[in-house]
Design a protein around this motif. Structure first.
Motif, PDB file in Angstrom:
ATOM      1  N   GLY A  76       0.760  -1.372   0.035  1.00  0.00           N
ATOM      2  CA  GLY A  76       0.185   0.064   0.043  1.00  0.00           C
ATOM      3  C   GLY A  76       0.865   1.117  -0.146  1.00  0.00           C
ATOM      4  N   ALA A  77       2.129   1.016  -0.142  1.00  0.00           N
ATOM      5  CA  ALA A  77       2.916   2.445  -0.070  1.00  0.00           C
ATOM      6  C   ALA A  77       3.142   3.139  -1.306  1.00  0.00           C
ATOM      7  CB  ALA A  77       4.262   2.107   0.579  1.00  0.00           C
ATOM      8  N   ARG A  78       3.277   4.126  -1.455  1.00  0.00           N
ATOM      9  CA  ARG A  78       3.517   4.888  -2.705  1.00  0.00           C
ATOM     10  C   ARG A  78       4.930   5.170  -3.009  1.00  0.00           C
ATOM     11  NH1 ARG A  78       2.796  11.150  -3.900  1.00  0.00           N
ATOM     12  NH2 ARG A  78       2.878  11.117  -6.360  1.00  0.00           N
ATOM     13  N   VAL A  79       5.623   4.717  -3.986  1.00  0.00           N
ATOM     14  CA  VAL A  79       6.978   5.082  -4.404  1.00  0.00           C
ATOM     15  C   VAL A  79       6.950   6.107  -5.730  1.00  0.00           C
ATOM     16  CG1 VAL A  79       9.183   4.019  -4.851  1.00  0.00           C
ATOM     17  CG2 VAL A  79       7.650   2.833  -3.402  1.00  0.00           C
ATOM     18  N   ALA A  80       7.054   6.960  -5.456  1.00  0.00           N
ATOM     19  CA  ALA A  80       7.278   8.072  -6.518  1.00  0.00           C
ATOM     20  C   ALA A  80       8.615   8.550  -7.005  1.00  0.00           C
ATOM     21  CB  ALA A  80       6.517   9.365  -5.938  1.00  0.00           C
ATOM     22  N   VAL A  81       8.923   8.215  -8.168  1.00  0.00           N
ATOM     23  CA  VAL A  81      10.328   8.527  -8.626  1.00  0.00           C
ATOM     24  C   VAL A  81      10.263   9.819  -9.505  1.00  0.00           C
ATOM     25  CG1 VAL A  81      11.159   6.183  -8.869  1.00  0.00           C
ATOM     26  CG2 VAL A  81       9.968   7.044 -10.910  1.00  0.00           C
ATOM     27  N   ARG A  82      11.438  10.287  -9.817  1.00  0.00           N
ATOM     28  CA  ARG A  82      11.492  11.552 -10.552  1.00  0.00           C
ATOM     29  C   ARG A  82      10.840  12.768  -9.674  1.00  0.00           C
ATOM     30  NH1 ARG A  82      15.636  10.590 -14.369  1.00  0.00           N
ATOM     31  NH2 ARG A  82      15.076   8.566 -15.444  1.00  0.00           N
TER      32      ARG A  82
END
Length: 388
Positions: free
Chosen positions: A163-169
């Motif tokens: 359920g975590a969000r991993v946001a790149v850039r």
């Protein structure tokens, strides 16, 4: 706080391990902000050694705890651990006594196969190595190495599945106090409200702290490694470290990569020079480094000149604290700003333990996974004195 909003800055091993452990503790609002891509910093450039052959009790305990997590990922998620063993060379009686105490500590903590071995046993493990100046070695046959890039991406997948969000850039541009928590802004224009911010930005950790009006004494130290062509060495070579922690020296190390190929470098856990701007440093190995490494390898592996040669080299960063120890826990001036960094060249192998302890500080208000980690708190005297 039972279910806080947490923003983790940094998508390397430390930040992603923290995110995984937060989700395991029931936190449902976790966002990892990564300026580039997962493992784009030190985690993706690491040689990936994971082991427990240290001298200090806390150093050992953290690594033993971490190995339990690596074993779990190997069993449940298919993490590829090459268990070639880890051998720390011992030259003198004081180091031999420290190695014997290390083995006693490891046995107490459940590492049953750690052992002190004599010179003849060291020679049997690495027939091509010069051993006449050794008393023996500290040997961990179950230790090994992993691919840091694959490991970090596995952590990202596990965190996202939970359920975590991993946001790149998503490079962070501002961290502003907002009531009891923070507002985190990115260069892309996103704005996130956070009850807690976790600074897991590696060599950029001091800059992230500064955004929040805080200090993190830290240096980005450039370290280099190189591939070694060793066509005549066709057995599995252990990870060999000719360095004793906190000795103030720089030691050569090498490990198996594949048949006929090693990875080698020079290691220290002290600040020894090579301090750089993490946004602007040479990524390829220096000719001077290659020359020095070749000399060190030829001294430790006499057959080096005949059987081996240096291939491509590269450089990465050790985020080093002034006292050589990780920084872990709430900032003394901001209890909801959690630091997990300054681990030098041990970020990969410490990440499961440091990430879990960071999660404990947030959810439980105190650490319990490993005893005695309060000495790693940010703001400790050994950091303030060195920095000020």
């Amino acid at each position: 706080m039972a279910n806080p909003k947490v923003v983790v800055v940094g998508g390397g091993a430390l930040g992603l391990a923290t995110a995984v452990h937060l989700t395991r503790k029931g936190v449902t609002d976790v966002t990892v902000l990564e300026a580039d891509h997962v493992a784009s910093g030190s985690s993706g450039l690491s040689v990936g050694i994971i082991e427990t052959q240290y001298m200090d009790r806390l150093d050992i305990a953290l690594r033993v705890h971490a190995m339990g997590f690596f074993n779990e990922l190997e069993r449940d998620h298919g993490l590829d651990i090459v268990r070639n063993g880890y051998l720390r060379l011992v030259h003198d009686e004081d180091s031999l006594m420290a190695a014997e105490q290390s083995v006693a500590t490891q046995h107490e903590l459940g590492v049953a196969d750690a052992a002190v071995i004599d010179r003849d046993e060291v020679q049997r493990l690495v027939p091509d190595m010069r051993c006449d100046d050794l008393l023996g070695g500290l040997w961990g046959p179950s230790d090994g190495f992993i691919d840091g890039h694959l490991y970090a991406n596995m952590l990202a997948e596990i965190a996202m599945d939970a359920g975590a969000r991993v946001a790149v850039r998503q490079r962070v541009s501002a961290i502003e106090p907002n009531g009891a928590g923070y507002t985190v802004r990115t260069e892309a224009g996103d704005e996130l409200a956070a009850d807690y911010v976790v600074n897991a930005a590696g060599a950029w950790g001091d800059r992230i702290a500064e955004m929040a009006g805080l200090e993190m004494p830290l240096v980005a130290q450039r370290h280099q490694a190189a591939m070694v062509k060793a066509e005549g060495i066709d057995y599995t070579v252990p990870s060999v470290m000719d360095y004793i922690p906190n000795s103030g020296q720089i030691g050569v190390y090498f490990r198996h990569e594949r048949p006929g190929q090693l990875i080698a470098g020079l290691h220290s856990e002290d600040i020894t020079g090579g301090v750089v701007d993490p946004d602007n440093y040479a990524r390829s190995a220096d000719p001077e480094f290659i020359e020095l490494l070749a000399e060190q390898l030829a001294e430790r592996l006499p057959s080096f000149a005949e059987k081996a040669g240096l291939g491509n080299g590269w450089a990465g960063l050790y985020p080093v604290s002034p006292d050589g120890k990780p920084q872990l826990g709430p900032n003394p001036d901001a209890e909801r700003f959690i630091t997990v960094g300054g681990a030098g060249g041990s970020g990969i192998q410490l990440s499961p333990a440091l990430g879990e302890i960071a999660a404990e500080w947030i959810v439980d208000g105190e650490p319990s996974a490993v005893e005695g980690v309060e000495v790693l708190l940010p703001g400790r005297e050994s950091l303030v004195g060195a920095h000020g």
